[in-house]
Design a protein around this motif. Sequence first.
Motif, PDB file in Angstrom:
ATOM      1  N   LEU A  73       0.818  -1.213   0.000  1.00  0.00           N
ATOM      2  CA  LEU A  73       0.000   0.000   0.000  1.00  0.00           C
ATOM      3  C   LEU A  73       0.849   1.259   0.000  1.00  0.00           C
ATOM      4  CD1 LEU A  73      -2.824  -1.114   2.466  1.00  0.00           C
ATOM      5  CD2 LEU A  73      -2.932  -0.930  -0.025  1.00  0.00           C
ATOM      6  N   LEU A  74       2.054   1.168   0.555  1.00  0.00           N
ATOM      7  CA  LEU A  74       2.965   2.305   0.542  1.00  0.00           C
ATOM      8  C   LEU A  74       3.387   2.621  -0.888  1.00  0.00           C
ATOM      9  CD1 LEU A  74       4.549   4.312   2.309  1.00  0.00           C
ATOM     10  CD2 LEU A  74       6.423   2.658   2.344  1.00  0.00           C
ATOM     11  N   GLN A  75       3.597   1.577  -1.683  1.00  0.00           N
ATOM     12  CA  GLN A  75       3.993   1.770  -3.076  1.00  0.00           C
ATOM     13  C   GLN A  75       2.848   2.350  -3.908  1.00  0.00           C
ATOM     14  OE1 GLN A  75       7.063   1.465  -4.225  1.00  0.00           O
ATOM     15  NE2 GLN A  75       7.726   0.839  -2.180  1.00  0.00           N
ATOM     16  N   TYR A  76       1.630   1.920  -3.605  1.00  0.00           N
ATOM     17  CA  TYR A  76       0.478   2.417  -4.361  1.00  0.00           C
ATOM     18  C   TYR A  76      -0.765   2.377  -3.477  1.00  0.00           C
ATOM     19  CZ  TYR A  76      -2.707   3.257  -8.248  1.00  0.00           C
ATOM     20  OH  TYR A  76      -3.657   3.812  -9.078  1.00  0.00           O
ATOM     21  N   PRO A  77      -1.016   3.455  -2.723  1.00  0.00           N
ATOM     22  CA  PRO A  77      -2.115   3.490  -1.741  1.00  0.00           C
ATOM     23  C   PRO A  77      -3.499   3.243  -2.337  1.00  0.00           C
ATOM     24  CG  PRO A  77      -0.621   5.344  -1.452  1.00  0.00           C
ATOM     25  CD  PRO A  77      -0.245   4.698  -2.747  1.00  0.00           C
ATOM     26  N   ALA A  78      -3.656   3.520  -3.630  1.00  0.00           N
ATOM     27  CA  ALA A  78      -4.985   3.367  -4.241  1.00  0.00           C
ATOM     28  C   ALA A  78      -5.341   1.913  -4.521  1.00  0.00           C
ATOM     29  CB  ALA A  78      -5.048   4.177  -5.543  1.00  0.00           C
ATOM     30  N   ALA A  79      -4.381   1.010  -4.401  1.00  0.00           N
ATOM     31  CA  ALA A  79      -4.645  -0.398  -4.694  1.00  0.00           C
ATOM     32  C   ALA A  79      -5.512  -1.034  -3.610  1.00  0.00           C
ATOM     33  CB  ALA A  79      -3.322  -1.166  -4.808  1.00  0.00           C
ATOM     34  N   SER A  80      -6.370  -1.947  -4.024  1.00  0.00           N
ATOM     35  CA  SER A  80      -7.149  -2.757  -3.085  1.00  0.00           C
ATOM     36  C   SER A  80      -6.529  -4.143  -3.048  1.00  0.00           C
ATOM     37  CB  SER A  80      -8.606  -2.853  -3.527  1.00  0.00           C
ATOM     38  OG  SER A  80      -9.247  -1.597  -3.454  1.00  0.00           O
ATOM     39  N   ILE A  81      -6.204  -4.616  -1.853  1.00  0.00           N
ATOM     40  CA  ILE A  81      -5.597  -5.928  -1.726  1.00  0.00           C
ATOM     41  C   ILE A  81      -6.668  -6.984  -1.488  1.00  0.00           C
ATOM     42  CG2 ILE A  81      -4.000  -7.371  -0.415  1.00  0.00           C
ATOM     43  CD1 ILE A  81      -2.384  -4.898   0.216  1.00  0.00           C
TER      44      ILE A  81
END
Length: 223
Positions: A73-81
């Motif tokens: 999430l630090l690399q791409y906060p908009a991603a949903s895991i």
Amino acid sequence: MMDTKIRVAVIDEYPLFREGMVSALEEHTDIEVVARGETIQDAIRIAREYEPHVVAVDVALLDSALASISDILLQYPAASILAVAMTASEEQVSSALQRGVRGYLMKKASTYELVQTVRALKRGEYYVSPSVAARLLMRADASPAKADSSLSRVAELTLREEEILSILVQGCSNKEIGNKLALSEKTIKHHVTNILQKLQVRNRVEAALLAAGRMPAGVHVRQ
């Protein structure tokens, strides 16, 4: 014309399952698998380089290094895991949700459920597999004392908080709740924080489960 496809990354150490997920997803025109990998390091790199909307990760990889969720999430906060698991306990699910995972899907799920989950996460919703959600409900309703405790906690809510909770259960975001009640998103966020504290739950999924009582099969709750 702007590309409206849902960008997905699939991370699993087993090629057979990984490629199976990729094939299932790519059958749908609104979904594009932009990258695939087999390690957490791959997931972190892919989040940075490809900016996927959804990162589907084998939960076994997450369990070995739960802090990696924060790294992704630090690399791409908009991603949903989306955590994908062979088995799951209530503790695993709660821990994953607390750390930022937005979806929890069982590997025995159908292709339809996988696709619908990916779409739900893209919309900003949470998703927990029905079988896992059922166990969460059973744990919450394990005894009359617990049920009474839950009712007493709900009774502590103000009328406004009860109103917000009833809309939250329907799967509305803070912005959507604010629009319905003519309140700012910031005000709704403040109320939701108070609701979670009063209900003694850790996230919106648990609040919705408690409020809904016997919620049927899927759990769809937005952030």
